[in-house]
Design a protein around this motif. Structure first.
Motif, PDB file in Angstrom:
ATOM      1  N   PHE A  45      45.635  38.020 -54.240  1.00 31.15           N
ATOM      2  CA  PHE A  45      44.213  37.932 -54.599  1.00 31.15           C
ATOM      3  C   PHE A  45      43.370  38.516 -53.471  1.00 31.15           C
ATOM      4  CE2 PHE A  45      42.746  34.408 -51.899  1.00 31.15           C
ATOM      5  CZ  PHE A  45      43.954  33.814 -51.531  1.00 31.15           C
ATOM      6  N   SER A  46      42.146  38.920 -53.795  1.00 30.93           N
ATOM      7  CA  SER A  46      41.274  39.571 -52.807  1.00 30.93           C
ATOM      8  C   SER A  46      39.953  38.836 -52.704  1.00 30.93           C
ATOM      9  CB  SER A  46      40.991  41.012 -53.221  1.00 30.93           C
ATOM     10  OG  SER A  46      42.196  41.722 -53.292  1.00 30.93           O
ATOM     11  N   ARG A  47      39.414  38.772 -51.492  1.00 24.83           N
ATOM     12  CA  ARG A  47      38.067  38.238 -51.240  1.00 24.83           C
ATOM     13  C   ARG A  47      37.430  39.079 -50.144  1.00 24.83           C
ATOM     14  NH1 ARG A  47      39.542  35.404 -54.732  1.00 24.83           N
ATOM     15  NH2 ARG A  47      39.465  33.156 -55.045  1.00 24.83           N
ATOM     16  N   GLN A  48      36.247  39.576 -50.395  1.00 28.59           N
ATOM     17  CA  GLN A  48      35.450  40.287 -49.390  1.00 28.59           C
ATOM     18  C   GLN A  48      36.258  41.364 -48.657  1.00 28.59           C
ATOM     19  OE1 GLN A  48      33.494  37.359 -46.842  1.00 28.59           O
ATOM     20  NE2 GLN A  48      33.083  36.038 -48.589  1.00 28.59           N
ATOM     21  N   GLY A  49      37.057  42.098 -49.378  1.00 33.44           N
ATOM     22  CA  GLY A  49      37.809  43.215 -48.768  1.00 33.44           C
ATOM     23  C   GLY A  49      39.104  42.792 -48.109  1.00 33.44           C
ATOM     24  N   PHE A  50      39.436  41.494 -48.110  1.00 28.95           N
ATOM     25  CA  PHE A  50      40.719  41.018 -47.572  1.00 28.95           C
ATOM     26  C   PHE A  50      41.670  40.797 -48.743  1.00 28.95           C
ATOM     27  CE2 PHE A  50      37.637  39.801 -44.362  1.00 28.95           C
ATOM     28  CZ  PHE A  50      38.267  40.163 -43.174  1.00 28.95           C
ATOM     29  N   HIS A  51      42.894  41.329 -48.617  1.00 30.86           N
ATOM     30  CA  HIS A  51      43.878  41.227 -49.710  1.00 30.86           C
ATOM     31  C   HIS A  51      44.985  40.273 -49.269  1.00 30.86           C
ATOM     32  CE1 HIS A  51      41.668  44.471 -51.481  1.00 30.86           C
ATOM     33  NE2 HIS A  51      41.807  45.150 -50.352  1.00 30.86           N
ATOM     34  N   PHE A  52      45.050  39.132 -49.937  1.00 24.69           N
ATOM     35  CA  PHE A  52      45.941  38.047 -49.498  1.00 24.69           C
ATOM     36  C   PHE A  52      47.186  37.931 -50.372  1.00 24.69           C
ATOM     37  CE2 PHE A  52      41.694  36.485 -48.180  1.00 24.69           C
ATOM     38  CZ  PHE A  52      41.937  36.247 -46.828  1.00 24.69           C
ATOM     39  N   ASP A  53      48.304  37.524 -49.736  1.00 23.21           N
ATOM     40  CA  ASP A  53      49.461  37.018 -50.476  1.00 23.21           C
ATOM     41  C   ASP A  53      49.186  35.537 -50.694  1.00 23.21           C
ATOM     42  OD1 ASP A  53      50.839  39.439 -50.202  1.00 23.21           O
ATOM     43  OD2 ASP A  53      51.773  38.833 -48.308  1.00 23.21           O
ATOM     44  N   SER A  54      49.379  35.061 -51.917  1.00 20.85           N
ATOM     45  CA  SER A  54      49.164  33.617 -52.113  1.00 20.85           C
ATOM     46  C   SER A  54      50.380  32.831 -51.632  1.00 20.85           C
ATOM     47  CB  SER A  54      48.895  33.303 -53.581  1.00 20.85           C
ATOM     48  OG  SER A  54      50.040  33.587 -54.331  1.00 20.85           O
ATOM     49  N   GLY A  55      51.555  33.460 -51.653  1.00 19.83           N
ATOM     50  CA  GLY A  55      52.781  32.759 -51.251  1.00 19.83           C
ATOM     51  C   GLY A  55      53.680  33.644 -50.411  1.00 19.83           C
ATOM     52  N   PRO A  56      54.742  34.212 -51.020  1.00 24.98           N
ATOM     53  CA  PRO A  56      55.761  34.891 -50.218  1.00 24.98           C
ATOM     54  C   PRO A  56      55.264  36.123 -49.491  1.00 24.98           C
ATOM     55  CG  PRO A  56      56.113  35.276 -52.556  1.00 24.98           C
ATOM     56  CD  PRO A  56      55.036  34.259 -52.459  1.00 24.98           C
ATOM     57  N   SER A  57      55.766  36.282 -48.267  1.00 22.86           N
ATOM     58  CA  SER A  57      55.458  37.493 -47.499  1.00 22.86           C
ATOM     59  C   SER A  57      56.701  37.917 -46.712  1.00 22.86           C
ATOM     60  CB  SER A  57      54.306  37.233 -46.534  1.00 22.86           C
ATOM     61  OG  SER A  57      54.667  36.175 -45.684  1.00 22.86           O
ATOM     62  N   PHE A  58      57.783  37.164 -46.878  1.00 23.45           N
ATOM     63  CA  PHE A  58      59.019  37.470 -46.166  1.00 23.45           C
ATOM     64  C   PHE A  58      60.023  38.004 -47.180  1.00 23.45           C
ATOM     65  CE2 PHE A  58      63.184  36.475 -44.570  1.00 23.45           C
ATOM     66  CZ  PHE A  58      63.107  36.942 -43.280  1.00 23.45           C
ATOM     67  N   PHE A  59      60.353  39.278 -47.034  1.00 21.10           N
ATOM     68  CA  PHE A  59      61.249  39.924 -48.002  1.00 21.10           C
ATOM     69  C   PHE A  59      62.355  40.659 -47.258  1.00 21.10           C
ATOM     70  CE2 PHE A  59      56.935  39.835 -49.692  1.00 21.10           C
ATOM     71  CZ  PHE A  59      57.126  39.124 -50.860  1.00 21.10           C
ATOM     72  N   CYS A  60      63.437  40.902 -47.975  1.00 19.75           N
ATOM     73  CA  CYS A  60      64.602  41.497 -47.327  1.00 19.75           C
ATOM     74  C   CYS A  60      65.189  42.582 -48.219  1.00 19.75           C
ATOM     75  CB  CYS A  60      65.625  40.375 -47.128  1.00 19.75           C
ATOM     76  SG  CYS A  60      67.015  40.843 -46.172  1.00 19.75           S
ATOM     77  N   GLY A  61      65.379  43.768 -47.683  1.00 27.74           N
ATOM     78  CA  GLY A  61      66.121  44.814 -48.400  1.00 27.74           C
ATOM     79  C   GLY A  61      65.384  45.463 -49.555  1.00 27.74           C
ATOM     80  N   LEU A  62      64.041  45.335 -49.627  1.00 22.54           N
ATOM     81  CA  LEU A  62      63.330  45.946 -50.759  1.00 22.54           C
ATOM     82  C   LEU A  62      63.300  47.469 -50.652  1.00 22.54           C
ATOM     83  CD1 LEU A  62      60.296  43.548 -51.356  1.00 22.54           C
ATOM     84  CD2 LEU A  62      62.439  43.713 -52.619  1.00 22.54           C
ATOM     85  N   GLY A  63      63.494  47.981 -49.431  1.00 29.08           N
ATOM     86  CA  GLY A  63      63.476  49.435 -49.246  1.00 29.08           C
ATOM     87  C   GLY A  63      64.878  50.029 -49.245  1.00 29.08           C
ATOM     88  N   ASP A  64      65.881  49.218 -49.575  1.00 32.60           N
ATOM     89  CA  ASP A  64      67.268  49.686 -49.499  1.00 32.60           C
ATOM     90  C   ASP A  64      67.894  49.559 -50.881  1.00 32.60           C
ATOM     91  OD1 ASP A  64      69.935  50.107 -49.044  1.00 32.60           O
ATOM     92  OD2 ASP A  64      70.248  48.326 -47.806  1.00 32.60           O
ATOM     93  N   ARG A  65      68.131  50.689 -51.533  1.00 31.57           N
ATOM     94  CA  ARG A  65      68.644  50.633 -52.911  1.00 31.57           C
ATOM     95  C   ARG A  65      70.045  50.027 -52.977  1.00 31.57           C
ATOM     96  NH1 ARG A  65      65.532  53.701 -56.606  1.00 31.57           N
ATOM     97  NH2 ARG A  65      67.241  54.080 -58.024  1.00 31.57           N
ATOM     98  N   ALA A  66      70.724  49.980 -51.815  1.00 28.00           N
ATOM     99  CA  ALA A  66      72.063  49.370 -51.805  1.00 28.00           C
ATOM    100  C   ALA A  66      71.992  47.877 -51.491  1.00 28.00           C
ATOM    101  CB  ALA A  66      72.931  50.066 -50.774  1.00 28.00           C
ATOM    102  N   SER A  67      70.777  47.358 -51.311  1.00 25.23           N
ATOM    103  CA  SER A  67      70.633  45.941 -50.958  1.00 25.23           C
ATOM    104  C   SER A  67      71.170  45.051 -52.081  1.00 25.23           C
ATOM    105  CB  SER A  67      69.149  45.646 -50.733  1.00 25.23           C
ATOM    106  OG  SER A  67      68.914  44.272 -50.844  1.00 25.23           O
TER     107      SER A  67
END
Ligand SMILES: Cc1cc2nc3c(=O)[nH]c(=O)nc-3n(C[C@H](O)[C@H](O)[C@H](O)COP(=O)(O)OP(=O)(O)OC[C@H]3O[C@@H](n4cnc5c(N)ncnc54)[C@H](O)[C@@H]3O)c2cc1C
Length: 495
Positions: A45-67
């Motif tokens: 969600f966004s407020r006053q130009g700030f774009h927030f994660d409401s929950g998860p922000s820790f991810f692993c291997g999203l840039g690795d197709r072999a993940s």
């Protein structure tokens, strides 16, 4: 009325994954989301130009197709993906006596640990080695081939005989808790607390309650594929899943709150929306939590009382206090993005307010905040009990947010002078925006104390996905729940 094959209640990651995969296999799929924004616990969600994660922000291997991250595999299957920014160390754990930088690579992690406790670092290596053996045995069987019924057995025997043989000696550990491995390998109290914190971040439970494969996968995958952040935040993942759904002909309806699941002669036949609109469907999948599904969406007469009672007795993890801040960033050039602060060594790490999680994703993706600013999200466990919107609400809110401010001050000492936007969320906020029973983080089923219910329900043609269907609350686990459900349904259709 056009007949829908699959109607999914809720656009959390579990719901979107199941919907996307079923659309990909040619089913007519509609997802009904109560809110105006998709994503559930992972919505942005966004407020006053700030774009927030409401929950998860820790991810692993999203840039690795072999993940092996199930979410990454689903995105690939749907022809989608997200741009990512890799980073390491992936976090700093601030204990009362010391701060540990935490690295994805085992040798760097142990080297940092050795500076605090040399003997503990050696013990940690034994612990890690044992769990990585389990990871190596498990990783040969792709989650994309799993399903939640017995017909998975002949499929696995046919396709993965060698991998199953490799898994045999590890089977004992699959249902065990992480504590079983910790007790055999680690005596150092500093490292034992560290392992408890890692488990708590992952499952909401300490080592004694967390199952070994969950931590085995975490250690294995973060070393193999690395930790990365999606450009655009968690919302970018949701957008990719929605694009994937729509690309294969599925539909998402926002602001479509489902009032009840229609059941006739023990079989789900569709849903009724809050507006009164009836949507018939061959199969209904609920991504609403276990408790919301059985309390609000089904009538007690729809299923045997014992099944309903058993489901509703599933213990819950607490809800959260949240702080979403916009801050000035001048002078914070060396700031890193993830921090965990444990305030007191005397209190258990699970005591509300004692362990605080902090995420500052604009250090990786500057576009999430206006120039020379950062977005900050901090949260800690908080029970739902006792919260109500009465005269005491505002004062209680400030009081219970105090540990989060203190945690942030450990990382950014002049935090309060920098704040330009401040949003405090309580368990009531969490329950409202996430439509989750008492704002719970998820099911508190400890290792060895009961099984997670799977995607099947006692009602024919009604299935469930999401974090109350598989151990390991978190994006990989809920994506896996969507895969298992979709594969079970596809397998059933094929007979
Ligand atoms: C603060 C926080 C931080 C987290 N951090 C991480 C992290 O860093 N890494 C990680 O991997 N995981 C993290 N998680 C966990 C992860 O976000 C969740 O496990 C996951 O997103 C839950 O997905 P889900 O599919 O179970 O359902 P949910 O996200 O709960 O989605 C369910 C959806 O169903 C909708 N719904 C409910 N009832 C109805 C109805 N009657 N009609 C229509 N729609 C309905 C809801 O509005 C919601 O959109 C975090 C969670 C939280 C809360």
């Amino acid at each position: 009325m056009t007949q829908t094959d699959i109607l999914v209640i809720g656009s959390g990651i579990g719901g979107l994954v199941a919907a996307g995969l079923l659309a990909r296999r040619g089913r007519r799929v509609v997802v009904c989301e109560s809110h105006g924004i998709a994503g559930g616990a992972a919505h942005a969600f966004s407020r006053q130009g700030f774009h927030f994660d409401s929950g998860p922000s820790f991810f692993c291997g999203l840039g690795d197709r072999a993940s092996l991250n199930p979410l990454q595999q689903v995105l690939t299957e749907l022809g989608e993906g997200v741009a990512t920014i890799p980073y390491d160390p992936f976090g700093h754990y601030h204990f009362p006596d010391a701060t540990l930088p935490v690295y994805s690579q085992g040798d760097r992690y142990r080297a940092a640990l050795a500076e605090i406790t040399p003997h503990g670092a050696q013990e940690f290596e034994q612990f890690e080695r044992r769990l990585l053996r389990l990871y190596e045995a498990l990783r040969g069987i792709p989650v994309m081939d799993l399903r939640s019924d017995l017909s998975v057995i002949p499929v696995l025997l046919r396709r993965y005989p060698w991998e199953l043989l490799k898994l045999l000696p590890e089977l004992g550990l699959v249902q065990h808790s992480v504590a079983a491995v910790m007790d055999q390998t680690v005596r150092d109290p500093w490292v034992r607390r560290l392992i408890d914190v890692e488990c708590f971040l992952l499952s909401g439970l300490k080592a004694a309650g967390t199952i070994a494969p969950e931590v085995a996968f975490m250690l294995g995958e973060r070393a193999r594929s690395g930790v990365d952040y999606p450009v655009g935040g968690s919302g970018a993942i949701i957008q990719a899943l929605v694009r994937g759904l729509e690309r294969w002909g599925g539909k998402l309806r926002l602001n479509a709150h489902v009032n009840r699941i229609l059941v006739e002669q023990g079989r789900a036949i569709g849903v009724e929306l809050k507006t009164g609109e009836v949507m018939p469907a061959t199969t209904v999948i609920s991504n609403a939590s276990l408790w919301d599904t059985y309390t609000h969406l089904l009538d007690p007469s729809d299923l045997p009382a014992s099944d309903r009672q058993r489901a509703l007795q599933t213990p819950t993890i607490d809800s959260f206090m949240h702080l979403h801040l916009g801050i000035r960033s001048q002078g914070l050039e060396h700031l890193t993005g993830h921090h965990v602060v444990v305030h007191s060594a005397e209190l258990d790490i699970t005591v509300p307010g004692n362990t605080c999680m902090i995420s500052i994703p604009s250090v990786w993706d500057a576009a999430l905040a206006p120039p020379e600013h950062h977005v900050v999200h901090a949260y800690t466990l908080e029970p739902h009990t006792g919260w109500q919107r009465d005269q005491s609400y505002a004062a209680k809110k400030r009081d219970r947010a105090a540990p989060l401010f203190r945690a942030l001050e450990r990382v950014i000492p002049d935090l309060r002078d920098r704040i330009v936007l401040e949003l405090i969320g309580t368990p009531l906020t969490h329950a409202h925006y996430l439509r989750r029973h008492r704002g719970t983080y998820g099911a508190a089923i400890a290792a060895g104390q009961g099984m997670f219910p799977n995607c099947q329900t006692p009602i024919a043609h009604l299935y469930r996905v999401g974090d109350s269907t598989l151990p390991g609350i978190g994006v990989p686990a809920v994506a896996a729940s969507g895969i298992l459900c979709a594969n079970t349904l596809i397998g059933k259709d094929r007979g």
